[in-house]
Every structure is written in structure tokens, then in C-alpha cells.
Scaffold this motif. Structure first.
Motif, PDB file in Angstrom:
ATOM      1  N   GLU A   1      -7.961   0.551  -3.521  1.00  0.00           N
ATOM      2  CA  GLU A   1      -7.643   1.578  -4.992  1.00  0.00           C
ATOM      3  C   GLU A   1      -5.837   0.631  -5.179  1.00  0.00           C
ATOM      4  O   GLU A   1      -5.439   0.434  -5.869  1.00  0.00           O
ATOM      5  CB  GLU A   1      -6.829   2.844  -4.445  1.00  0.00           C
ATOM      6  CG  GLU A   1      -7.726   3.302  -4.592  1.00  0.00           C
ATOM      7  CD  GLU A   1      -7.981   5.236  -4.422  1.00  0.00           C
ATOM      8  OE1 GLU A   1      -6.330   5.661  -3.801  1.00  0.00           O
ATOM      9  OE2 GLU A   1      -8.739   6.032  -4.087  1.00  0.00           O
ATOM     10  N   THR A   2      -5.728   0.132  -4.205  1.00  0.00           N
ATOM     11  CA  THR A   2      -4.147  -0.386  -4.206  1.00  0.00           C
ATOM     12  C   THR A   2      -4.005  -1.579  -4.436  1.00  0.00           C
ATOM     13  O   THR A   2      -3.459  -1.935  -5.549  1.00  0.00           O
ATOM     14  CB  THR A   2      -4.075  -1.093  -2.297  1.00  0.00           C
ATOM     15  OG1 THR A   2      -3.498   0.113  -1.332  1.00  0.00           O
ATOM     16  CG2 THR A   2      -2.221  -1.549  -2.084  1.00  0.00           C
TER      17      THR A   2
ATOM     18  N   SER B   1       0.784  -0.770  -0.031  1.00  0.00           N
ATOM     19  CA  SER B   1      -0.352  -0.119   0.223  1.00  0.00           C
ATOM     20  C   SER B   1       0.439   0.810   0.050  1.00  0.00           C
ATOM     21  O   SER B   1       1.984   1.382   0.880  1.00  0.00           O
ATOM     22  CB  SER B   1      -0.771   0.430   1.689  1.00  0.00           C
ATOM     23  OG  SER B   1      -1.644   0.724   1.468  1.00  0.00           O
ATOM     24  N   GLU B   2       0.583   2.267  -1.010  1.00  0.00           N
ATOM     25  CA  GLU B   2       1.209   3.520  -0.869  1.00  0.00           C
ATOM     26  C   GLU B   2       0.356   4.765  -0.162  1.00  0.00           C
ATOM     27  O   GLU B   2      -0.536   4.137   0.507  1.00  0.00           O
ATOM     28  CB  GLU B   2       1.454   3.733  -2.372  1.00  0.00           C
ATOM     29  CG  GLU B   2       2.110   2.559  -2.792  1.00  0.00           C
ATOM     30  CD  GLU B   2       2.828   2.840  -4.382  1.00  0.00           C
ATOM     31  OE1 GLU B   2       2.289   4.762  -4.637  1.00  0.00           O
ATOM     32  OE2 GLU B   2       4.160   2.402  -5.249  1.00  0.00           O
TER      33      GLU B   2
ATOM     34  N   PRO C   1      -7.444  -0.692   0.338  1.00  0.00           N
ATOM     35  CA  PRO C   1      -7.184  -1.277   0.112  1.00  0.00           C
ATOM     36  C   PRO C   1      -7.735  -1.444  -1.942  1.00  0.00           C
ATOM     37  O   PRO C   1      -6.750  -2.381  -2.285  1.00  0.00           O
ATOM     38  CB  PRO C   1      -7.808  -2.673   0.630  1.00  0.00           C
ATOM     39  CG  PRO C   1      -8.403  -1.910   1.709  1.00  0.00           C
ATOM     40  CD  PRO C   1      -8.533  -0.416   1.422  1.00  0.00           C
TER      41      PRO C   1
ATOM     42  N   ARG D   1      -4.188  -0.764  -8.460  1.00  0.00           N
ATOM     43  CA  ARG D   1      -3.228  -0.520  -8.862  1.00  0.00           C
ATOM     44  C   ARG D   1      -1.959  -0.961  -9.125  1.00  0.00           C
ATOM     45  O   ARG D   1      -1.037  -1.229 -10.244  1.00  0.00           O
ATOM     46  CB  ARG D   1      -2.052   1.202  -7.983  1.00  0.00           C
ATOM     47  CG  ARG D   1      -0.976   1.422  -8.124  1.00  0.00           C
ATOM     48  CD  ARG D   1      -0.176   2.286  -7.533  1.00  0.00           C
ATOM     49  NE  ARG D   1      -0.761   2.065  -5.857  1.00  0.00           N
ATOM     50  CZ  ARG D   1       0.273   0.805  -5.009  1.00  0.00           C
ATOM     51  NH1 ARG D   1       1.266  -0.028  -5.982  1.00  0.00           N
ATOM     52  NH2 ARG D   1      -0.282   0.834  -3.672  1.00  0.00           N
ATOM     53  N   THR D   2      -2.107  -2.100  -7.876  1.00  0.00           N
ATOM     54  CA  THR D   2      -1.396  -3.154  -8.631  1.00  0.00           C
ATOM     55  C   THR D   2      -1.756  -4.481  -9.227  1.00  0.00           C
ATOM     56  O   THR D   2      -0.737  -4.381  -9.928  1.00  0.00           O
ATOM     57  CB  THR D   2      -0.794  -4.208  -7.047  1.00  0.00           C
ATOM     58  OG1 THR D   2      -0.516  -3.138  -6.063  1.00  0.00           O
ATOM     59  CG2 THR D   2       0.096  -5.589  -7.135  1.00  0.00           C
TER      60      THR D   2
ATOM     61  N   ASP E   1      -3.145   5.873  -2.079  1.00  0.00           N
ATOM     62  CA  ASP E   1      -3.790   4.743  -2.138  1.00  0.00           C
ATOM     63  C   ASP E   1      -5.065   4.762  -0.712  1.00  0.00           C
ATOM     64  O   ASP E   1      -4.256   4.924   0.002  1.00  0.00           O
ATOM     65  CB  ASP E   1      -3.381   3.598  -2.005  1.00  0.00           C
ATOM     66  CG  ASP E   1      -2.637   2.788  -2.756  1.00  0.00           C
ATOM     67  OD1 ASP E   1      -2.381   3.568  -3.954  1.00  0.00           O
ATOM     68  OD2 ASP E   1      -1.590   1.794  -2.789  1.00  0.00           O
TER      69      ASP E   1
END
Length: 264
Positions: A95-96, A86-87, A93, A99-100, A90
Motif C-alpha cells: 500500500e505504501t 510509510s504512513e 508495504p 500510494r508513493t 498504510d
């Protein structure tokens, strides 16, 4: 099976250690999904074979948490579709996960399909119990995303994009649940009296009767985990006698063994 060329590439990335295949990441994820996953006949599960990170790539990583994660991924791992850290940007979760998935696999899924309401509707339509998210022993979170039967995939700007077919109409969760005659977990929690003649369960566990097979399975309302195996209280394990082959229950800390199901 893993082809020898994949092993050779993995060894070239980490020549300092012996190389092996580790399937336990995928195994744990499947076990966490519960018995409903077994009834998805005709569906495909997108899993991934991940190679170890090289020492050079690990050294270039600025985040200490990500560096430890990459260092632990030192074998050929078979796991879920994609994994990532997670960034700060984000917001959730989901959005993580989005993106991943895009970064690791170049895959995008229509935003509407990430909605918990839509995911609940898909599950109810199929008459299955499947968690939206599961957690592992280290509290890493996995988002469980289903695509509808009528999905369209097309490549845009080098990205494989999935969306629901325009003709597909989502039912609301109550409509889908009524069609499948499936109870919610909340409804099962309120209807545990019908199982009062059966052995007590550890705190947080309830019994659920499958809408497909009528078999009883166990669901943890705190973790979302489901299983057909009777949940044992903390510290207890099921063992098998080497001499008779019969099963018994053992508590290592208490140094206690018994044939009856432990309830505390």
C-alpha cells in the motif's frame, strides 16, 4: 548523463552545498535483484532522477522521520521508480508503494498485478529468479513489480494506468514453473547435496543453478539477495595485491589475511 539545466535547478534548491550525481541507490537496488535481472532482455526498468528538497520544504515537514529522509536527499539521486515514507494508514508495504507511485509519478498499476501469486507466475513464466522485495542496509523495503508482456497503459484523470490485456491469461505458479522447468528456492534448499563437493557457504546462503545458463549463483534465503560472487562470512573482504595483482581475503578486525576462501 544529466543535463546542465537539471544541475542548475538542483543548485537553486540547495545553493548552500556542492551538487553531484549519486547513482548508488539504483546500483544497490540492481545488485539486490540478483542475476535473474540480467536476463530480462527486451524489458524496461523504470528508474527516477530525484532532485534535492529545498530548505523551505524540509522545514515545512512535520514528521521527524520524513524530515531526516528529505534532508539526506541533498544531491541529484538516481534510484528506483519512486520512494516514500510509510504512513499510519498504510496496511502493508504494498500500500505504501502504491500510494508513493501514484503521488510521485502519477502512475497506477492494476491491483491484481500487485499480488505475490501473479508476480510469482510472471517470473516462473520467464524462467527467472527475481525477488518480490529487497531490503537495503537501513532496512528500507523495495517492492519489485513486473508488468506482463501484454499490458495496456492509458491516461485516466491525469493518471497513467497500467493493466493486463484482457486476452492475457495468468498461469498459476505451479503451471508456469512446470512450463519453465524451474525449481523454487525451497526446492533448491532441499537439493544442496549435489553441491557437497564445493566449499562451504556462510549460514543462510545456498547454491542455485540458473535455468537459463546452468551457471551456479548464490542466494541468501533470509534477505532474498542473489549474487554470482562467493558470499564471504561477516568481516571478510576480497582484496587485490598491489604488487602481484592476485586476490586474497582480509579480515580487518582480526588483522588476518589468507588466499583460501574463508568459511567462518
Amino acid at each position: 548523463s544529466i543535463e546542465e539545466e537539471v544541475f542548475a535547478l538542483a543548485r537553486s534548491l540547495r545553493p548552500d552545498i556542492s551538487m553531484a550525481v549519486r547513482p548508488h541507490h539504483l546500483k544497490h537496488a540492481v545488485e539486490s535483484l540478483g542475476p535473474g535481472f540480467r536476463y530480462l532482455e527486451g524489458y524496461y526498468c523504470l528508474c527516477a532522477v530525484t532532485l534535492p528538497y529545498s530548505r523551505r520544504e524540509i522545514a515545512r515537514t512535520s514528521s521527524a522521520a520524513e524530515r531526516r529522509w528529505k534532508d539526506a536527499r541533498c544531491q541529484i539521486d538516481i534510484g528506483v521508480s519512486a520512494e516514500g515514507i510509510s504512513e499510519a494508514a498504510d496496511a502493508s508495504p504494498v500500500e505504501t508503494a502504491q500510494r508513493t507511485l501514484a503521488r510521485s509519478l502519477r502512475v497506477q498499476v492494476q491491483g491484481q498485478l500487485w499480488s505475490e501469486q501473479v508476480q510469482a507466475s510472471l517470473r516462473h513464466e520467464l524462467g527467472i529468479e527475481l525477488p518480490h522485495r529487497v531490503w537495503d542496509q537501513k532496512q528500507a523495503q523495495t517492492v519489485v513489480l513486473m508488468l506482463p508482456p501484454k499490458s495496456v497503459g492509458q491516461v485516466k484523470d491525469g493518471m497513467l494506468c497500467f493493466a493486463a490485456d484482457d486476452s492475457y491469461k495468468f498461469k498459476s505458479a505451479p503451471e508456469a514453473r512446470a512450463a519453465s522447468k524451474q525449481k523454487t528456492i525451497k526446492e533448491w534448499e532441499a537439493d544442496q547435496a549435489q553441491f557437497s563437493h564445493l566449499p562451504l557457504l556462510p549460514p543462510g546462503w545456498i547454491r542455485v543453478r540458473s535455468s537459463d545458463t546452468s551457471k551456479i549463483y548464490f542466494h541468501n534465503t533470509k534477505t532474498g539477495k542473489s549474487t554470482f560472487d562467493f558470499p564471504l562470512p561477516k568481516g571478510w573482504t576480497r582484496e587485490f595485491s598491489k604488487s602481484t595483482g592476485k586476490s586474497y581475503y582480509f579480515h580487518a578486525q582480526k588483522r588476518l589475511s589468507q588466499f583460501e576462501l574463508p568459511v567462518e
